[in-house]
Design an enzyme around this catalytic site. Sequence first.
Site, PDB file in Angstrom:
ATOM      1  N   ASP A  10      -1.771   6.096  -6.410  1.00 50.33           N
ATOM      2  CA  ASP A  10      -2.217   5.129  -5.255  1.00 50.33           C
ATOM      3  C   ASP A  10      -2.312   3.754  -5.723  1.00 50.33           C
ATOM      4  OD1 ASP A  10      -2.594   4.456  -2.624  1.00 50.33           O
ATOM      5  OD2 ASP A  10      -4.673   4.511  -2.966  1.00 50.33           O
ATOM      6  N   ASP A  19       0.952  -1.108   0.103  1.00 55.08           N
ATOM      7  CA  ASP A  19       0.138   0.009   0.003  1.00 55.08           C
ATOM      8  C   ASP A  19       0.958   1.183  -0.014  1.00 55.08           C
ATOM      9  OD1 ASP A  19      -1.953   1.820   0.091  1.00 55.08           O
ATOM     10  OD2 ASP A  19      -2.632   1.389   2.172  1.00 55.08           O
TER      11      ASP A  19
END
Length: 457
Positions: free
Chosen positions: A334, A134
Amino acid sequence: MGRVVQTEPFHLLNIFIIANILLSTVFHHPIVHAIRHQNKHSKNPVFSLPLHPHDHQKKINYTSLAISSLARDKARVEYINSRIRKALLHNYTDPSNFFTGEEEIETSLSSLGGGYLAKLGFGQPVSEFDLLADTGSEVTWLQCYPCKDCDPNSGLVFDPSQSSTYQPLSCSSQQCDALQGEKICSTDGNCNFIVRYGDRSASTGDFATETLSFGSSGSVGNVGIGCGRETGGLIAAFSGILGLGPSPVSFPSQIKATSFSYCLVEPGSGSSSTLDFNSAAPGDSVNVKLVRNPKKDLYYYVELTGITVGEDQVPVPPSVYQINGDGTGGVIVDSGTTLTFLDPDVYNSFQDAFQRNAQNLADSQVNFQGYDTCYEFASGTSASDIQGPAMSLQFSGGQTVALGPGNYFKRVADSTFCLAFEPTNQIVSIIGNVVQSGMRVTYDLGNNLIGFSPNMC
Ligand SMILES: *[C@@H]1O[C@H](CO)[C@@H](O)[C@H](O)[C@H]1NC(C)=O
Ligand SMILES: *[C@@H]1O[C@H](CO)[C@@H](O)[C@H](O)[C@H]1NC(C)=O
């Protein structure tokens, strides 16, 4: 998922690792131990981790995945924005109140979807776990035994008491300090971490140093990791998180990586890829400027100046792509958001441009819950078969990243695809992982560039 592999310690390696730990304790600095792969372009060794979609199995229900990943995305957009808002407003002065209120939004997720898992080894002897990779998280943590309401036999939980290299950190340590708003000091002076996500998921426990290993490509000692003794919400279905964000506590920062890169394969494709550290961007990469938020270094920003759809040019105004003086605004890349979230005005122009340039698909248009623009094709159609308009992203240096239909359509049923874009009126726009799929995305941290290289999975 979460299979634990115990490897027998190798005697000489053990001695080497113990020597490393002694050295690293003295110098308070991660010790990198590479077994092979030396990058010609840098002194740092190249590490490679297997990376695969959470939905790894070949037969997946695309409809339930599409519905759950949309719900998860909405929670994540809230999480990303609330983290920025809180960092800017509170400047991390009050960790105990840092995560309260607005990020605690209700979602009714039927299942998890949309994430990518990297296999990382922990401790000595090595136990391997799949962590969610992440770029929107800083702390690397995993569930640890003993823990509250966890199943030690799930294959998700690490037992630090079986590791000779596990070392809890004190609250006065430099590594604990780096946790900033994600730290809590216990009364006995131990360092604890706390992370909370947008869907009521959270984990808390000891912050400690451990040796992490990358399959056969090497290991790094003295890395600060969270050992979650209490983990709740949907995140409890995972071992934990591999924090790839830009702050000093993130995994790339701690191992002093000059770069990291990943390639994201389509869920359900049955294939997998790698998450690499310290490897140079492929020669055919389009390298765009990586911008750091001067107010708070939480995400990786790019200056997206426009989107080309067929004959149309959709500009993204500076008021959207530039970071404002107060640290709000801008566009981030992201790994953990599935769809791409655009400023509403940009989104509306994009939608119009898409409709104008996709008239050949109009007969196939269908409705699908929660998504805007969807098409149903003949059974067996894959994204790359779709005769969609040419599309590309433009960046401030004049660079152009071409997108194929697999980068702008998300599969929502066996032969139904929807545009992977949504409007957001929040403070940042987000380039999600469908747009990035099938490319090697290299975060060149030394040179502040993000490289996009086609067909590199
Ligand atoms: C797939 O999931 C959807 C939504 O949850 C459900 O309605 C459908 O019956 C499922 N299909 C199959 C083949 O299980
Ligand atoms: C946050 O606080 C630190 C020290 O408390 C200070 O050095 C820094 O300038 C502050 N940042 C902002 C954005 O106010």
